[in-house]
Every structure is written in C-alpha cells, then in structure tokens.
Design an enzyme around this catalytic site. Structure first.
Site, short mmCIF file in Angstrom:
data_model
loop_
_atom_site.label_atom_id
_atom_site.label_comp_id
_atom_site.label_asym_id
_atom_site.label_seq_id
_atom_site.Cartn_x
_atom_site.Cartn_y
_atom_site.Cartn_z
N SER A 1 0.83 -1.21 0.00
CA SER A 1 0.00 0.00 0.00
C SER A 1 0.87 1.26 0.00
O SER A 1 1.88 1.33 0.70
CB SER A 1 -0.89 0.00 1.24
OG SER A 1 -1.51 1.26 1.37
N LEU A 2 0.43 2.25 -0.75
CA LEU A 2 1.16 3.52 -0.79
C LEU A 2 0.56 4.54 0.20
O LEU A 2 1.09 5.63 0.37
CB LEU A 2 1.13 4.10 -2.21
CG LEU A 2 1.90 3.24 -3.23
CD1 LEU A 2 1.57 3.69 -4.65
CD2 LEU A 2 3.40 3.31 -2.98
N SER A 3 -0.52 4.14 0.87
CA SER A 3 -1.17 5.07 1.80
C SER A 3 -0.25 5.52 2.95
O SER A 3 -0.29 6.69 3.33
CB SER A 3 -2.45 4.45 2.36
OG SER A 3 -3.37 4.30 1.32
N LYS B 1 -13.80 -3.05 1.03
CA LYS B 1 -14.50 -1.77 0.89
C LYS B 1 -16.01 -1.88 1.05
O LYS B 1 -16.65 -0.94 1.52
CB LYS B 1 -14.16 -1.14 -0.47
CG LYS B 1 -12.75 -0.56 -0.52
CD LYS B 1 -12.53 0.16 -1.84
CE LYS B 1 -11.15 0.79 -1.87
NZ LYS B 1 -10.95 1.60 -3.09
N ASP C 1 -12.94 7.89 -3.27
CA ASP C 1 -12.44 7.44 -4.58
C ASP C 1 -12.96 8.31 -5.73
O ASP C 1 -12.20 8.73 -6.60
CB ASP C 1 -12.82 5.98 -4.83
CG ASP C 1 -11.98 5.02 -3.98
OD1 ASP C 1 -10.83 5.36 -3.66
OD2 ASP C 1 -12.49 3.94 -3.64
N ALA D 1 -16.47 -1.25 -14.88
CA ALA D 1 -17.70 -1.29 -14.06
C ALA D 1 -17.39 -1.90 -12.70
O ALA D 1 -18.29 -2.40 -12.03
CB ALA D 1 -18.78 -2.09 -14.78
N ALA E 1 -13.89 0.99 -8.69
CA ALA E 1 -13.34 2.31 -9.02
C ALA E 1 -14.25 3.03 -10.02
O ALA E 1 -14.56 4.22 -9.85
CB ALA E 1 -11.93 2.15 -9.58
P1 ATR Z 1 -11.67 -2.10 -8.98
O1 ATR Z 1 -12.33 -2.13 -7.64
O2 ATR Z 1 -10.23 -1.64 -8.94
O3 ATR Z 1 -12.47 -1.33 -9.97
P2 ATR Z 1 -12.67 -4.63 -9.96
O4 ATR Z 1 -13.93 -4.41 -9.21
O5 ATR Z 1 -12.05 -5.98 -9.94
O6 ATR Z 1 -11.54 -3.62 -9.47
O7 ATR Z 1 -12.91 -4.17 -11.48
C1 ATR Z 1 -11.96 -4.33 -12.46
C2 ATR Z 1 -12.44 -3.71 -13.78
O8 ATR Z 1 -11.42 -3.91 -14.77
C3 ATR Z 1 -13.69 -4.34 -14.34
O9 ATR Z 1 -14.40 -3.38 -15.07
C4 ATR Z 1 -13.11 -5.42 -15.28
O10 ATR Z 1 -13.96 -5.82 -16.31
P3 ATR Z 1 -14.96 -7.10 -16.11
O11 ATR Z 1 -16.14 -6.56 -15.35
O12 ATR Z 1 -15.28 -7.50 -17.49
O13 ATR Z 1 -14.18 -8.12 -15.34
C5 ATR Z 1 -11.95 -4.66 -15.86
N1 ATR Z 1 -10.91 -5.54 -16.43
C6 ATR Z 1 -9.96 -6.21 -15.74
N2 ATR Z 1 -9.15 -6.89 -16.61
C7 ATR Z 1 -9.61 -6.61 -17.87
C8 ATR Z 1 -9.20 -6.99 -19.18
N3 ATR Z 1 -8.14 -7.78 -19.40
N4 ATR Z 1 -9.88 -6.49 -20.23
C9 ATR Z 1 -10.94 -5.66 -20.04
N5 ATR Z 1 -11.38 -5.27 -18.82
C10 ATR Z 1 -10.72 -5.73 -17.75
#
Ligand code: ATR
Length: 273
Positions: free
Chosen positions: A19-21, A68, A104, A128, A131
């Site tokens: 973590s960078l926090s 979270k 965030d 989606a 973040a």
């Molecule tokens: P965070 O909380 O950081 O947003 P997360 O909830 O795991 O992490 O979400 C990761 C996001 O990156 C999602 O939108 C994911 O798409 P999917 O819903 O299809 O899984 C996207 N993502 C991760 N790897 C990907 C890849 N190789 N190509 C396209 N989208 C990717």
C-alpha cells in the site's frame, strides 16, 4: 517523535504490504507537524479489526481491497456518497462512533478538475468495478454526460441502468455524433505485468481529448503514451491516488495537505520499486 500522545491511523486490507497510503499520510503528518503515525494492517478477521479501531481508539482508518463493501455492516453510519455507492475507503472514529466515507470518486474528479472544468463534459468511462462505480457517481454529480463500456456487458449494463447513463457495446469514445471530451480508464488493463495492453485503440484517441488512467504501475501506461502521441492531454494514476488520499486526510484532520509533496513522495517510491 512518537510518544504517549501520538495518534494512530492506518489502512486495513489484505494484501496490504505494498500500500502507498502510509507514504501519503505519514509524509503529510510530518509536514503539518502533527503527532500521528499511519501503519498498514494486514487484516484476517474484519469484524475483530473493526472492534480494534474502537477498542484501541484509532483516530482514522483507510479501507482497501477486499474490504471496501464488506466493512459496511460493522460501521455505525455512512455518509451519503458511501451509502450510494456501497463502498467505504475511509473510516472516522469520533468517540467510538465509526462513520464510513468514500473518497475514490472525489479523488478522480479533483484529479480531472486540476486540468479541466468538468461541468457538462462528455465522458467515456471504461470499467464497471468498484473504481468505475465511485467515479461514475461523482462525475454524474458534476453534471457530466457519461457513456460507459465494460468487457462484461452484464455488469456494465447494470451500472449504467442504476445511474441512468448510456452503456456502449464497443470501447469506442466516438459514437455517431457523440464525441468524448474526456476518456477515463477505470479498469486494470495496462497494469504491470501487462504493460503492452491498452483499453482503447490509438486511432480512437482524438487530439484535444483529456485522457486519465487509474493505473499507476507503470506511471506512463500504453494508453497515456499513445494519448500523448495523438495530441491528448493526459492525467496519470498517481494524480488520483494523491487526491483521494488528501481527501481522506482532510476528513480525519480538517486540514487539507499540500498535494505536490505527496505526488513527489509517491513518484519517488514508484520509480524505486
Ligand atoms: P476495482 O475495484 O479496482 O475497480 P474490480 O472491481 O475488480 O476492481 O474491477 C476491475 C475492472 O477492470 C472491471 O471493469 C473489469 O472488467 P470485467 O467486469 O469484465 O471483469 C476490468 N478488467 C480487468 N481486466 C480486464 C481486461 N483484461 N480487459 C478488459 N477489462 C478488464
């Protein structure tokens, strides 16, 4: 100096050692002359960890992956933003009353507003996950028109529907007559060790567009390099990281830390790693 009056803050996550926090907050405590320290806690039992905040009187805690959303049932209150997005990255402890916040989305919006006014802008948002969700709510509050793309269409559609924004089936920021003014990558595409990947084709990046990436390892992602080549303005992942941390610090202490030294510290660490 750490003494009997030193106040304790920290981050709960698992894994959390990278973590960078602690870099963000300990640097800011020092610069502002506050008698406080910030540590990383690798949590196994979340419920017990939250009891520990009350029991030991920690003043404030950051929450990161994978807690979270899971932390919410253990808190006393949520602020309206955390309630809406059902995600908490910041906890305050006021006389044992624990309140959850999320910075965030605010971090992302403030990173963008450092470069451009956001009101009414057309934003193409990729992702989606947690973040993207936090950002989408904050961008909507700022009056942006948002088009959202996600690899998994069902997740993307569900978020777009919840927010009343458009879902698009292709990762293309120019659709018909609609042209994005801001493009945000809120996915992990391009993150180490997949630096060769970018979520958008270079030819789809139009000159003059502002492109922001949440990925900060590496700092100059393929998306940002190609955006620069195309004549776009770019904002790297460190910017949002610093802003969301500064917002946490302000919630805890009431003081807004200087952002430039935070970014400098983060840059140094990221380059060294
Ligand atoms: P965070 O909380 O950081 O947003 P997360 O909830 O795991 O992490 O979400 C990761 C996001 O990156 C999602 O939108 C994911 O798409 P999917 O819903 O299809 O899984 C996207 N993502 C991760 N790897 C990907 C890849 N190789 N190509 C396209 N989208 C990717």
């Amino acid at each position: 100096m750490i003494d009997g009056r030193t106040q304790l803050y920290g981050v709960m996550g698992n894994p959390v050692r990278h973590s960078l926090s602690p870099i963000i907050h300990n640097g800011a405590f020092k610069r502002l002359g506050l008698n406080a320290v910030y540590l990383a806690f690798e949590v196994q039992d979340l419920k017990e960890a939250v009891r520990g905040i009350r029991g030991l009187g920690l003043c404030g805690v950051s929450v990161t992956m994978p807690f979270k959303t899971a932390v919410i049932p253990y808190l006393d209150r949520l602020d309206p933003t955390a309630e809406k997005i059902q995600s908490v990255n910041t906890i305050t402890n006021r006389q044992g009353l624990l309140t959850g916040y999320s910075t965030d989305g605010r971090g992302a919006v403030e990173a963008l507003e450092g470069k451009i006014p956001l009101q009414g802008k057309r934003v193409f948002l990729l992702g989606a996950g947690g973040a993207a969700r936090a950002m989408a709510f904050s961008l909507k509050e700022r009056g942006c028109a948002i088009a959202l793309f996600n690899r998994s269409a069902d997740k993307g559609l569900a978020l777009a529907k919840e927010l009343g924004i458009e879902f698009v089936a292709l990762p293309s920021p120019s659709l018909g007559g609609w042209k994005a003014e801001v493009i945000i990558n809120a996915t992990s595409v391009g993150m180490h060790p997949h630096e060769d990947q970018s979520p958008i084709a270079q030819e789809d990046l139009q000159p003059g567009v502002t492109v922001m990436d949440i990925v900060y390892r590496p700092l100059r992602t393929r998306l940002l390099k190609e955006a620069e080549n195309q004549g776009c303005q770019t904002i790297d992942g460190l910017e949002m990281l610093a802003q969301q941390g500064a917002a946490q610090f302000e919630i805890w202490t009431g003081l807004r830390p200087e952002i430039e030294p935070i970014k400098k510290d983060l840059r140094q660490i990221l380059i060294a790693r």
